[in-house]
Design an enzyme around this catalytic site. Sequence first.
Site, short mmCIF file in Angstrom:
data_model
loop_
_atom_site.label_atom_id
_atom_site.label_comp_id
_atom_site.label_asym_id
_atom_site.label_seq_id
_atom_site.Cartn_x
_atom_site.Cartn_y
_atom_site.Cartn_z
N ASP A 11 -23.76 21.43 61.44
CA ASP A 11 -23.42 21.94 62.76
C ASP A 11 -21.93 22.25 62.83
OD1 ASP A 11 -23.24 22.62 65.40
OD2 ASP A 11 -23.59 20.58 66.19
N ASP B 223 -22.63 25.55 70.50
CA ASP B 223 -22.59 24.20 69.94
C ASP B 223 -23.66 23.30 70.57
OD1 ASP B 223 -21.75 22.20 68.29
OD2 ASP B 223 -19.93 21.72 69.43
N LYS C 244 -16.49 24.02 66.38
CA LYS C 244 -15.93 22.69 66.52
C LYS C 244 -14.58 22.61 65.83
CE LYS C 244 -20.31 20.04 66.31
NZ LYS C 244 -20.28 19.42 67.64
N ASP D 75 -26.27 16.00 61.17
CA ASP D 75 -26.96 16.53 62.35
C ASP D 75 -28.45 16.80 62.11
OD1 ASP D 75 -26.50 16.94 65.02
OD2 ASP D 75 -26.00 19.06 64.82
N LYS E 116 -34.69 16.73 65.27
CA LYS E 116 -33.66 17.78 65.17
C LYS E 116 -33.15 17.80 63.74
CE LYS E 116 -28.83 18.83 66.48
NZ LYS E 116 -27.71 18.56 67.42
N GLU F 59 -26.72 23.52 70.22
CA GLU F 59 -27.77 24.20 69.44
C GLU F 59 -28.99 23.33 69.21
OE1 GLU F 59 -25.42 22.47 68.13
OE2 GLU F 59 -26.58 21.31 66.68
N ARG G 64 -30.75 21.38 71.18
CA ARG G 64 -31.80 21.55 72.20
C ARG G 64 -32.49 22.90 72.03
NH1 ARG G 64 -27.38 20.83 76.84
NH2 ARG G 64 -26.46 19.67 75.11
N1 BES Z 1 -24.54 17.62 66.95
C1 BES Z 1 -23.78 17.61 68.13
C2 BES Z 1 -23.73 16.23 68.80
C3 BES Z 1 -23.07 15.14 68.01
C4 BES Z 1 -21.75 14.83 68.21
C5 BES Z 1 -23.79 14.39 67.11
C6 BES Z 1 -21.15 13.83 67.51
C7 BES Z 1 -23.20 13.36 66.39
C8 BES Z 1 -21.88 13.08 66.59
C9 BES Z 1 -24.36 18.59 69.13
O1 BES Z 1 -24.96 19.71 68.59
C10 BES Z 1 -23.24 19.08 69.99
O2 BES Z 1 -22.37 19.72 69.46
N2 BES Z 1 -23.28 18.76 71.26
C11 BES Z 1 -22.28 19.19 72.19
C12 BES Z 1 -22.97 19.69 73.43
C13 BES Z 1 -22.06 20.39 74.38
C14 BES Z 1 -21.55 21.69 73.78
C15 BES Z 1 -22.81 20.66 75.66
C16 BES Z 1 -21.41 17.97 72.49
O3 BES Z 1 -21.93 16.87 72.57
O4 BES Z 1 -20.20 18.15 72.63
ZN ZN Z 2 -25.73 19.52 66.71
MN MN Z 3 -23.58 21.27 68.19
#
Ligand code: BES
Ligand code: ZN
Ligand code: MN
Length: 505
Positions: A276, A353, A283, A294, A271, A355, A357
């Site tokens: 992000d 968010d 966020k 990210d 990824k 994104e 996947r």
């Molecule tokens: N890049 C983030 C996940 C992340 C969070 C990586 C903290 C490193 C540190 C990912 O894209 C994300 O935002 N995931 C969301 C998914 C949710 C919206 C289903 C999350 O984990 O809150």
């Molecule tokens: Zn992300």
């Molecule tokens: Mn995200």
Amino acid sequence: MSESPSQSQPNSVLPQLPCPRFVVTENAIGEKCDVLIVGLCDDAPLSATAAALDQATGGVISRLSDQGKLSSESGESMLIPGPGGDGPMLVLLMGLGEKSKLDREAAFTSTSTAVRSLVSKPHETWVIALPESFAAADHDAIVAGALYGLEGQAIYRTKPSTYVPQTIAIAGASKAAIERGTVIGDSVNLARRLVNEPASVIYPASFAERAEALAAEVGLGCEVWDETRLAEENCRAILAVGGGSDQPPRLVILRHDGGAKGEPPIAIVGKGVTFDSGGLSIKPSDGMVDMKCDMGGAATVIGTMHALAKLGVKKNVIGLCGLAENMVSGSSYKLGDVIVTRSGKTIEILNTDAEGRVVLSDTLDVAIEQQPTAMVDLATLTGACMVALGNEVAGLMTNNQSACDAVAGAAHAEGEPVWQLPMFELYDEKVKSKVADIKNIGEGRWGGAITAAKFLENFVGDVPWVHIDIAGPAFADSPKPHRDAGATGVMVRTLIRWVENQAGA
Ligand code: BES
Ligand code: ZN
Ligand code: MN
């Protein structure tokens, strides 16, 4: 001191990675140097070098030890004056803990810890006598750990906060171990540097340029798909995530042809969300602050492919990086959008968010077209994985238990903690959509790391596949004795070993 032919060369792509000159020495104590690093074990007699030093200093080490002033506990250290003259000026006595626990991870970590305790002062010449405390098979980890300790996140300080030594002599190590350790240390640091660079420096196109330059340097095949090619290839998912950014997305395909011609490859997919923001599902500032990290999965792919090329690993391997910047603008992808992915499967976007996947759906599809015999993906994918496992352990999810065991075995051998999460069928319905084939979030927050993996499973076909969620361990908030805060380069060492375990010779 004999010159090692393998000293790390200044790297034109990453000119500022630390590259001391590594040499071999057979005589730790007779080497004129600024610092000598010696290990002390809890339950073992003094090593040859420590005993020789004790004698040369009139018994200082044994007296300090007898008086209870010297700890051999792992991570503890003491800097004492050395004999000087034609020997070391200073000696760092490094606690290593119990002799029976001195494995590969201890070699890497204790060397890195020792190095980090010295770099705030300008010591030019070092001798590391730690190989005598560790098995020969782990001597490369000492060299890699030394390099690891020299790299940190303070890459934009106008006055450098660490002094990289000119020469590091490794006592009692082979040239081969030095060569291998240098490659591994450089590769991990390369991944870390890519992550530590801000998103204004590393965006999809600049990441791809670095990948291309690096590939040319080490002899990897490299193909970059720009936005035009991505459109021709029907990579609508990658284009959707990148759509809100002024920086267009990219897909990088690296190729290491180390195996027999025509032999199917194994695939490593990362990824690469270079920033992000969350997109329209934006966020909060606190959650966005570290989101340059990210693209940590893609950086791991680059670091690993770099190592495979330089080590000449006899295996065909492809490395793919799905690169996009997740931003907010009039052209952002939206909630309720339905994307027809490259594979033909449709995704409903319910949170922009989630994104990673989405980017991976197309990237995995490109990877399986090459009919890999096994595939690993790495992604800073979910906060939920951090809730489940904390911030030092990577989550493993798989469609094939023996493939997962192979990755876990490699991780264990390298001392990188991983833990498997279940992929029961009962999770499948949680990513079903009312309007499309699947939706890009689960139902509520529960099991978020697993529902993300279940989403990905739709795009891997029958390929034995292991998903590694590195959201926790990829980027650290605070420093530890053996490493700075910031990018950790997690899983590069594990993947090198995982590939080597599958290689011919
Ligand atoms: N890049 C983030 C996940 C992340 C969070 C990586 C903290 C490193 C540190 C990912 O894209 C994300 O935002 N995931 C969301 C998914 C949710 C919206 C289903 C999350 O984990 O809150
Ligand atoms: Zn992300
Ligand atoms: Mn995200």
